[in-house]
Design an enzyme around this catalytic site. Structure first.
Site, PDB file in Angstrom:
ATOM      1  N   GLY A 171      42.579   7.089  24.858  1.00 32.59           N
ATOM      2  CA  GLY A 171      41.449   7.465  25.724  1.00 32.59           C
ATOM      3  C   GLY A 171      40.128   7.200  25.005  1.00 32.59           C
ATOM      4  CG  HIS A 172      39.020   9.527  21.577  1.00 27.85           C
ATOM      5  ND1 HIS A 172      40.172  10.214  21.250  1.00 27.85           N
ATOM      6  CD2 HIS A 172      38.105  10.474  21.872  1.00 27.85           C
ATOM      7  CE1 HIS A 172      39.953  11.514  21.337  1.00 27.85           C
ATOM      8  NE2 HIS A 172      38.711  11.695  21.707  1.00 27.85           N
ATOM      9  CG  HIS A 189      43.633  10.300  22.626  1.00 27.99           C
ATOM     10  ND1 HIS A 189      42.923   9.780  23.689  1.00 27.99           N
ATOM     11  CD2 HIS A 189      43.267  11.602  22.546  1.00 27.99           C
ATOM     12  CE1 HIS A 189      42.198  10.718  24.238  1.00 27.99           C
ATOM     13  NE2 HIS A 189      42.368  11.842  23.557  1.00 27.99           N
ATOM     14  CG  MET A 222      35.051  17.336  19.425  1.00 34.76           C
ATOM     15  SD  MET A 222      35.057  19.122  19.596  1.00 34.76           S
ATOM     16  CE  MET A 222      36.525  19.383  20.555  1.00 34.76           C
ATOM     17  CD  GLN A 280      32.020  17.034  27.125  1.00 35.86           C
ATOM     18  OE1 GLN A 280      32.232  17.990  26.410  1.00 35.86           O
ATOM     19  NE2 GLN A 280      32.525  15.843  26.866  1.00 35.86           N
ATOM     20  CB  VAL A 340      42.956   6.584  29.127  1.00 37.29           C
ATOM     21  CG1 VAL A 340      44.154   5.798  28.625  1.00 37.29           C
ATOM     22  CG2 VAL A 340      41.728   5.691  29.211  1.00 37.29           C
ATOM     23  CB  SER A 395      44.166  15.896  26.081  1.00 38.41           C
ATOM     24  OG  SER A 395      43.718  17.013  25.346  1.00 38.41           O
TER      25      SER A 395
HETATM   26  O1  PAF Z   1      34.289  15.817  24.620  1.00 43.54           O
HETATM   27  C1  PAF Z   1      34.280  16.096  23.389  1.00 43.54           C
HETATM   28  O2  PAF Z   1      35.104  15.642  22.605  1.00 43.54           O
HETATM   29  C2  PAF Z   1      33.209  17.037  22.873  1.00 43.54           C
HETATM   30  O3  PAF Z   1      32.913  18.036  23.790  1.00 43.54           O
HETATM   31  C3  PAF Z   1      31.926  16.311  22.436  1.00 43.54           C
HETATM   32  C4  PAF Z   1      31.252  15.628  23.604  1.00 43.54           C
HETATM   33  C5  PAF Z   1      32.261  15.288  21.358  1.00 43.54           C
HETATM   34  C6  PAF Z   1      30.929  17.317  21.858  1.00 43.54           C
HETATM   35  O4  PAF Z   1      31.449  17.969  20.746  1.00 43.54           O
END
Ligand code: PAF
Length: 280
Positions: free
Chosen positions: A36-37, A34, A30, A153, A176, A185
């Site tokens: 983590g991504h 950061h 989304m 999730q 992370v 986050s």
């Molecule tokens: O984890 C997230 O950032 C969101 O839930 C995702 C998987 C991108 C779906 O919108």
């Protein structure tokens, strides 16, 4: 790095890669990226020849009282970070591109989404499954990487892929953390200086779980009670849940064992944070 804004362009690019027998990995995000991504992107590179990062603040996973409007966004910075990480394509659609105004098909999940975060966010995972399913279709992903911080999730997406025979490999990525242990986050930016300190109780709770497990404790009830006591002593923290569940089925366990997920959700001021550890 290619920037795609439409479904058609994104799918055409992924199709052209597949015609060259290249494997495609998706990192759904989304945005407001950061470290983590970035760790998810690095794992995606190991799993495929081409890496796509989607940046889409998905309206259907936010309830009306939640932070969709204020969710942090920074498209320019996200694009720059993706470029630096060698991402091949970023897919940044707007909501109108993803959702038809008269869309009438949705997802229901009748088990894993009813517990943990699902108790206070009853429609959240329906929205997640819907958008993840659409992103898989649009990007023709062979693999997709999801962080283990969002353990529920991850379990629900794995279940969707299993139950619907979807041809996508789901790749889990370790949590992370900041240097002091707070899980990364995008929502951490909401925290004031005092709240940022209070938020460390989440990591401390997981340290308690790790220690109890290492010391040979097996009672989930006494671990949960100790964690609740510790967090309750932090004046700025309000517990949403502290639970010990099986990491795959999300069913509560009374005896701690390998693959037990100790999951917590705590409100620090107005910000709801989640964190977890899987005992092994
Ligand atoms: O984890 C997230 O950032 C969101 O839930 C995702 C998987 C991108 C779906 O919108």
């Amino acid at each position: 790095m290619k920037l795609l804004k439409t479904k058609e362009d994104m799918s055409a690019l992924a199709d052209s890669w597949h015609s060259e027998h290249l494997r495609v990995a998706l990192v759904p995000t989304m945005g407001f990226l950061h470290d983590g991504h970035l760790s998810l992107i690095r794992i995606a590179h190991q799993k495929a020849d081409r890496v796509i990062v989607s940046v889409f603040v998905n309206p259907t996973q936010f309830a009306p009282n939640e932070d969709f409007a204020s969710y942090p966004r920074n498209e320019a910075a996200d694009r720059e970070l993706c470029k630096k990480e060698g991402v091949h394509a970023v897919f940044i659609p707007d909501a109108g591109e993803i959702y038809e105004p008269d869309a009438s098909i949705g997802f229901t999940e009748s088990s894993l989404s009813k517990v943990l975060c699902g108790k206070t966010r009853p429609t959240h995972f329906q929205g997640v499954l819907l958008v993840v399913n659409k992103l898989f279709n649009i990007t023709r992903a062979d693999a997709a990487v999801f962080g283990m911080k969002d353990a529920q999730q991850l379990a629900i997406i794995r279940r969707m892929v299993r139950d619907l025979d979807m041809p996508v490999e789901i790749v889990p990525a370790p949590i992370v953390r900041e240097a002091d242990g707070l899980a990364m986050s995008s929502r951490n930016v909401y925290l004031s200086t005092t709240e940022r300190k209070d938020a460390l109780c989440l990591r401390q709770a997981l340290d308690m779980a790790e220690k109890a497990w290492a010391d040979g404790s097996t009672s989930a009830e006494s671990l949960i009670s100790d964690i609740r006591k510790m967090i309750s002593a932090v004046s700025g923290a309000a517990i949403d849940y502290v639970e010990a569940v099986d990491a795959d089925t999300l069913e509560a366990v009374s005896t701690l064992r390998s693959n037990t997920l100790v999951a917590i959700a705590v409100k620090i001021g107005k910000t709801r944070l989640i964190d977890n550890i899987v005992l092994n």
